[in-house]
Motif scaffolding. Structure first.
Motif: not given
Length: 116
Positions: A45, A48, A50-52, A54, A79, A82, A84, A87, A110
């Motif tokens: 994840l 990708t 995405n800095g979070n 989750g 993954t 993903t 909003k 994911t 996330v």
């Protein structure tokens, strides 16, 4: 554990089943497999953009075969989607012969923002 490859949304690692990974029957412990499902899917994840990382909302593992001491296991995390808020990932565990020994599925929240 050794990282074999990384690409956006995907991570492949290998590890050797050691004594500390075994259950009482001398095979790879299901709890360790579950832990790796969480860890490696989260790494995928993070590739990708995405800095979070989750938090887990659902995690399951189906066990098809056992893995024994000193076996080399390859783990492929993918993954799948993903959005909003959520994911979705899959994690395949294969033995040296390429046979599927376990498959994990992992859903993470996330979405950003504080909740009350």
């Amino acid at each position: 554990m050794e990282v074999v490859s990384v690409e956006p949304g995907k991570v492949k690692v290998q590890f050797k089943v050691e004594e500390e990974h075994l259950n009482g029957h001398g095979t790879l412990h299901g709890g360790y497999t579950s832990f790796l499902t969480d860890l490696i899917s989260t790494l995928a994840l993070m590739t990708t953009g995405n800095g979070n990382p989750g938090v887990s909302t659902d995690l399951s593992v189906a066990y098809m075969r056992s893995a024994k001491l000193n076996e080399i296991i390859t783990i492929d995390a993918d993954t799948l989607k993903t959005g909003k808020l959520l994911t979705f990932s899959t994690v395949d565990f294969r033995n040296e012969a390429g046979k599927l020994i376990a498959q994990g599925k992992h859903t993470k929240f996330v979405g950003g923002g504080a909740s009350s």
